[in-house]
Design a protein around this motif. Structure first.
Motif, PDB file in Angstrom:
ATOM      1  N   TYR A 222       0.828  -1.208   0.000  1.00 46.31           N
ATOM      2  CA  TYR A 222       0.000   0.000   0.000  1.00 46.31           C
ATOM      3  C   TYR A 222       0.864   1.261   0.000  1.00 46.31           C
ATOM      4  O   TYR A 222       0.715   2.136  -0.870  1.00 46.31           O
ATOM      5  N   PHE A 223       1.771   1.383   0.948  1.00 44.41           N
ATOM      6  CA  PHE A 223       2.516   2.633   1.094  1.00 44.41           C
ATOM      7  C   PHE A 223       3.542   2.834  -0.022  1.00 44.41           C
ATOM      8  O   PHE A 223       3.879   3.973  -0.363  1.00 44.41           O
ATOM      9  N   LEU A 224       4.038   1.749  -0.595  1.00 46.35           N
ATOM     10  CA  LEU A 224       5.012   1.874  -1.680  1.00 46.35           C
ATOM     11  C   LEU A 224       4.353   1.918  -3.049  1.00 46.35           C
ATOM     12  O   LEU A 224       5.034   2.059  -4.066  1.00 46.35           O
ATOM     13  N   GLY A 225       3.032   1.782  -3.097  1.00 45.64           N
ATOM     14  CA  GLY A 225       2.307   1.868  -4.358  1.00 45.64           C
ATOM     15  C   GLY A 225       2.541   0.681  -5.268  1.00 45.64           C
ATOM     16  O   GLY A 225       2.592   0.830  -6.498  1.00 45.64           O
ATOM     17  N   LEU A 226       2.667  -0.515  -4.696  1.00 47.83           N
ATOM     18  CA  LEU A 226       2.945  -1.716  -5.474  1.00 47.83           C
ATOM     19  C   LEU A 226       1.722  -2.634  -5.489  1.00 47.83           C
ATOM     20  O   LEU A 226       0.856  -2.562  -4.608  1.00 47.83           O
ATOM     21  N   SER A 227       1.676  -3.504  -6.478  1.00 45.80           N
ATOM     22  CA  SER A 227       0.644  -4.524  -6.496  1.00 45.80           C
ATOM     23  C   SER A 227       0.927  -5.516  -5.368  1.00 45.80           C
ATOM     24  O   SER A 227       2.082  -5.899  -5.165  1.00 45.80           O
ATOM     25  N   PRO A 228      -0.095  -5.945  -4.643  1.00 52.57           N
ATOM     26  CA  PRO A 228       0.131  -6.850  -3.506  1.00 52.57           C
ATOM     27  C   PRO A 228       0.914  -8.101  -3.879  1.00 52.57           C
ATOM     28  O   PRO A 228       1.751  -8.575  -3.096  1.00 52.57           O
ATOM     29  N   GLU A 229       0.653  -8.652  -5.074  1.00 50.51           N
ATOM     30  CA  GLU A 229       1.358  -9.866  -5.476  1.00 50.51           C
ATOM     31  C   GLU A 229       2.830  -9.618  -5.774  1.00 50.51           C
ATOM     32  O   GLU A 229       3.619 -10.570  -5.911  1.00 50.51           O
ATOM     33  N   ASN A 230       3.229  -8.341  -5.839  1.00 51.95           N
ATOM     34  CA  ASN A 230       4.628  -8.009  -6.135  1.00 51.95           C
ATOM     35  C   ASN A 230       5.456  -7.747  -4.880  1.00 51.95           C
ATOM     36  O   ASN A 230       6.619  -7.347  -4.980  1.00 51.95           O
ATOM     37  N   VAL A 231       4.867  -7.930  -3.712  1.00 45.96           N
ATOM     38  CA  VAL A 231       5.614  -7.787  -2.461  1.00 45.96           C
ATOM     39  C   VAL A 231       5.577  -9.130  -1.736  1.00 45.96           C
ATOM     40  O   VAL A 231       4.532  -9.563  -1.262  1.00 45.96           O
ATOM     41  N   GLN A 232       6.721  -9.794  -1.682  1.00 43.40           N
ATOM     42  CA  GLN A 232       6.817 -11.076  -0.987  1.00 43.40           C
ATOM     43  C   GLN A 232       7.538 -10.861   0.339  1.00 43.40           C
ATOM     44  O   GLN A 232       8.623 -10.288   0.386  1.00 43.40           O
ATOM     45  N   VAL A 233       6.923 -11.324   1.404  1.00 41.14           N
ATOM     46  CA  VAL A 233       7.507 -11.222   2.746  1.00 41.14           C
ATOM     47  C   VAL A 233       7.814 -12.631   3.239  1.00 41.14           C
ATOM     48  O   VAL A 233       6.956 -13.512   3.194  1.00 41.14           O
ATOM     49  N   ILE A 234       9.041 -12.831   3.710  1.00 42.80           N
ATOM     50  CA  ILE A 234       9.513 -14.148   4.123  1.00 42.80           C
ATOM     51  C   ILE A 234       9.966 -14.100   5.584  1.00 42.80           C
ATOM     52  O   ILE A 234      10.770 -13.248   5.960  1.00 42.80           O
ATOM     53  N   ALA A 235       9.424 -15.007   6.381  1.00 44.38           N
ATOM     54  CA  ALA A 235       9.788 -15.080   7.809  1.00 44.38           C
ATOM     55  C   ALA A 235       9.581 -16.506   8.301  1.00 44.38           C
ATOM     56  O   ALA A 235       8.642 -16.782   9.046  1.00 44.38           O
ATOM     57  N   PRO A 236      10.457 -17.441   7.905  1.00 47.81           N
ATOM     58  CA  PRO A 236      10.241 -18.833   8.309  1.00 47.81           C
ATOM     59  C   PRO A 236      10.384 -19.062   9.810  1.00 47.81           C
ATOM     60  O   PRO A 236       9.773 -19.968  10.362  1.00 47.81           O
ATOM     61  N   PHE A 237      11.203 -18.242  10.467  1.00 40.98           N
ATOM     62  CA  PHE A 237      11.380 -18.362  11.919  1.00 40.98           C
ATOM     63  C   PHE A 237      11.374 -16.966  12.531  1.00 40.98           C
ATOM     64  O   PHE A 237      11.978 -16.040  11.977  1.00 40.98           O
ATOM     65  N   VAL A 238      10.701 -16.830  13.641  1.00 41.06           N
ATOM     66  CA  VAL A 238      10.631 -15.550  14.342  1.00 41.06           C
ATOM     67  C   VAL A 238      10.936 -15.807  15.811  1.00 41.06           C
ATOM     68  O   VAL A 238      10.314 -16.655  16.439  1.00 41.06           O
TER      69      VAL A 238
END
Length: 760
Positions: A222-238
């Motif tokens: 949203y804030f960067l003006g990108l398509s949602p499918e174009n932002v991948q967030v990866i966090a296998p362990f937290v």
């Protein structure tokens, strides 16, 4: 369910103890550079000028970014954010968009350099001048300017305001006391960190320490003006979160730095930044009044909270449990909320209930003592089996069982009503107890299950494991739903490109993703059965689907396990490498939060299940029992025994569930005896800098903790029957300890933490 409930050790445990589990800050990239934020040194005002000439000349410096040259982000717009799934923010302050300062420590610039050390050194060379305004830094001093919010999270914030005055005045017995809790910080072991990689001009990958990959992806898009499918967030362990990870916008800061430099950028927050920039539990001043008739039945309950906020609509909802517990004909829950120029308050493990149960359950103990009633018996006498506000029956009601079993396991019958009756040498010994409670929530979730020709199964969902055991328990559910061994199941989570799931918060993960996993397995079995029935080569050819069952990696005719066909043979004969099914289950009970971008076809939920939320209230309950030893000379308090009995529905894994309650109790011991963030009232800055001065329990502070579960499934929350565990363990702990201190010493402590100076 042969695997569900077993105390199976964590399937990801070996990765963690050998250091092979990869956390956000460990996703190093080729050509990666490092960002270090610059923080404001005033609590309120404007930046008059930023001189970055010297900083830019420092070795290795690539860029210095501030409001003067930062990329422009999409402005705040609640309706647009809600549509995009980006409304759930830690604070309404997109980074580096103007020169306003709202609290000490606010990020006002970021330095990017070839190494972390170079970035950090150069950050201190930035010369910033401010125009300073008068800041509000103290809760008590700011209360005259407080307001009364009308709503909190969609519910009325002011309930029955002023209506308890008459019944309280007329009560045969009443108490009215003030309790306070300090500001507290989450301090997970893993600091917040982000690595940002622009794969192209409009595609971004974020490796982030977050409790919700889907949520973080939606916010960044949203804030960067990108398509949602174009932002991948990866966090296998937290490495822990407790409510502090995923809502904060420093991830945008890293993405902005990566865009400006054209390089992958890593940012890892320092422990000092974790005390100003990623939220905290706000301090509270709580006023509780209770009235009873001559027999000890509640006639009125009033719970008022004074607290603060900043850059958010969130405030500490300390009256939540007072709307749920006990049968009182009339209850009043109200809030005054002021604004302080401190880092923004946010959700912290059992927000509201943690400080709220301290006040309410201390007051209940005080009333029981005034009536000369046993605290357990007083609670049982005033127990309610239905939601006092909605009138709905609780989906399960085993709180009295928690009281009675807890009392038996703890040895409560050995407690003396009068204080100062037990002693062990120089120590005064006291027993105390309190009620625990937390809502039972469930959200929509999607899960995909894939089986290959070797019979190996992969289960995929964009959920998160923040140390709670999600990997293990999800494998157990799939093992039972397909009839395959746990060691043949691979779990893939922590990636926003996987089927969507809610954030790991609000104790909702298990109740949300497991029904979807079970449904995906049902769909997979049905397809396998359909293939076998249609295949002349199968021993199940022509059979009725209703007569087919499953176990041990095969389908078979009920009552005749020799008439069977293995999963692997069915898939092999189709000439396919694998077969898959994906399901989205909609919530039929609990909070019913939704998720953006579910990737599977929703499973139709029976109408009678959807009616459950209209008939039942969903809450977990428990009972906490503490023994303390108090040194009469020095006022030191040690918790020497603790018993926690919980009703949280079906237990999915005895070992991981017990671990969650133990962790919650330890968290509560910290809140009771030592945790507090002190602020300098002159400047508004936290004076704690590290875990050396923000005290948390260590091994010697933790007593034997006896955990027991009622273990009866909740038939209304989902087909799984499990509610969340992560937060209820802390609720009531500080009250149980404070009540034990009174039983030991005869002195009532109403201000956390319970430090020696308050006793001596």
């Amino acid at each position: 369910m042969s695997e569900t409930g077993k105390p199976i050790s964590r399937i990801d445990g070996r990765l963690k103890v050998t250091g092979k589990a990869t956390y956000a800050a460990e996703f190093n990239q080729p050509g990666m550079v490092y960002a270090f934020p610059v923080r404001a040194t005033i609590a309120k005002g404007t930046i008059a000028s930023i001189d970055d000439v010297t900083a830019k000349k420092e070795p290795g410096v690539i860029a210095v970014i501030s409001y003067k040259n930062a990329m422009k982000l999409k402005p705040l717009d609640m309706q647009a954010q809600m549509k995009a799934g980006a409304a759930f923010l830690g604070e309404t302050l997109p980074p580096l968009q103007d020169n306003k300062v709202h609290y000490i420590g606010q990020f006002i610039a970021v330095v990017v350099a070839e190494t972390y050390e170079q970035a950090r050194a150069a950050a201190y060379k930035l010369k910033v001048r401010y125009t300073q305004d008068k800041a509000a830094t103290d809760l008590t001093a700011a209360l005259p300017h407080a307001t009364k919010p009308k709503v909190f999270m969609g519910e009325d914030a002011q309930v029955n305001e002023g209506k308890t005055a008459t019944p309280l005045a007329a009560a045969a017995h009443r108490i009215s006391q003030t309790y306070s809790t300090p500001a507290e910080h989450h301090h997970p072991m893993e600091p917040h960190a982000t690595v940002a990689v622009w794969n192209s001009t409009d595609k971004l990958t974020l490796y982030d320490a977050t409790q919700g990959v889907g949520m973080t992806s939606a916010i960044a898009a949203y804030f960067l003006g990108l398509s949602p499918e174009n932002v991948q967030v990866i966090a296998p362990f937290v490495g822990g979160g407790f409510g502090s990870k995923g809502l904060w916008l420093h991830t945008l800061l890293v993405a902005m730095a990566a865009k400006a430099t054209g390089k992958p950028v890593k940012l890892a927050l320092t422990r000092q930044m974790m005390q100003t920039n990623v939220g905290h539990r706000a301090a509270t001043i709580q006023h509780v009044a209770i009235g009873t008739d001559s027999a000890g039945k509640l006639s009125a309950l009033r719970h008022h909270t004074d607290t603060y906020t900043n850059l958010t609509n969130f405030f500490e909802p300390s009256g939540k449990q007072s709307l749920v517990l006990y049968k009182a004909p009339l209850r009043e829950v109200t809030y005054n909320v002021t604004k302080l120029n401190r880092g923004t308050p946010t959700f912290m493990r059992a927000p509201g209930e943690t400080p709220g149960t301290f006040a309410l359950e201390s007051a209940i103990d005080e009333m029981a003592y005034k009536l000369k009633m046993d605290p357990v018996e007083f609670r049982i006498a005033n127990h309610t089996g239905s939601d006092p506000m909605k009138g709905h029956a609780f989906s399960t009601d085993f709180l009295i069982d928690c009281y009675t079993r807890g009392a038996e396991r703890f040895g409560w019958s050995n407690r003396s009503m009068e204080p100062r009756q037990k002693r062990n040498g120089k120590y005064l010994v006291g027993y105390g107890m309190a009620t625990a409670t937390y809502p039972g929530g469930r959200s929509a979730a999607s899960v995909k299950v894939v089986m290959n020709t070797q019979g190996d199964v992969t289960v995929m969902t964009a959920s998160i494991d923040i140390g709670t055991g999600t990997y293990t328990v999800l494998a157990q559910t799939v093992a039972d739903s397909l009839g395959v061994p746990v060691d043949r199941i691979q779990v893939k989570i922590g990636d926003s490109s996987l089927p969507a799931a809610p954030l790991a918060g609000g104790s909702q993960t298990t109740a949300s993703i497991h029904p979807a996993a079970m449904e995906a397995c049902v769909m997979l079995r049905k397809e396998l059965a359909s293939l076998a029935i249609a295949d002349p080569s199968s021993r199940l050819h022509g059979r009725n689907p209703e007569e087919i069952s499953y176990s041990n990696g095969k389908l078979f005719v009920k009552g005749d396990e020799k008439t069977a066909d293995s999963y692997t043979d069915i898939i092999t004969r189709t000439k396919r490498n694998e077969i898959e099914a994906c399901a989205t289950t909609q919530p039929v009970s609990g909070a019913g939060l939704t998720i953006p971008g579910a990737l599977c076809t929703p499973q139709t939920t029976p109408a009678e299940q959807n009616s459950d939320i209209k008939q039942y209230a969903f809450h977990s309950f428990g009972a906490q029992f503490a023994e303390v030893w108090v040194d009469e000379d020095f006022g030191t308090i040690r918790v020497t025994r603790f018993t926690s009995v919980q009703d949280v529905g079906r237990i999915m894994n005895e070992k991981t569930a017990r671990s969650q309650i133990i962790g919650g109790v330890i968290f509560g011991i910290g809140a009771a005896l030592m945790e507090a963030t002190e602020y300098d009232k002159r400047w508004g800055n936290p004076v704690m800098r590290t875990l050396a001065d923000y005290h948390v329990p260590v091994n010697l502070d933790v007593p034997p903790i006896d955990v027991h579960f009622i273990g009866k499934p909740d038939p209304h929350i989902s087909p799984i029957g499990a509610r969340g565990i992560g937060e209820i363990g802390i609720t009531g702990v500080s009250a149980a300890i404070a009540n034990a201190v009174f039983n030991a010493t005869g002195k009532r402590l109403r201000d956390l933490p319970l430090t020696p100076d308050k006793l001596v």
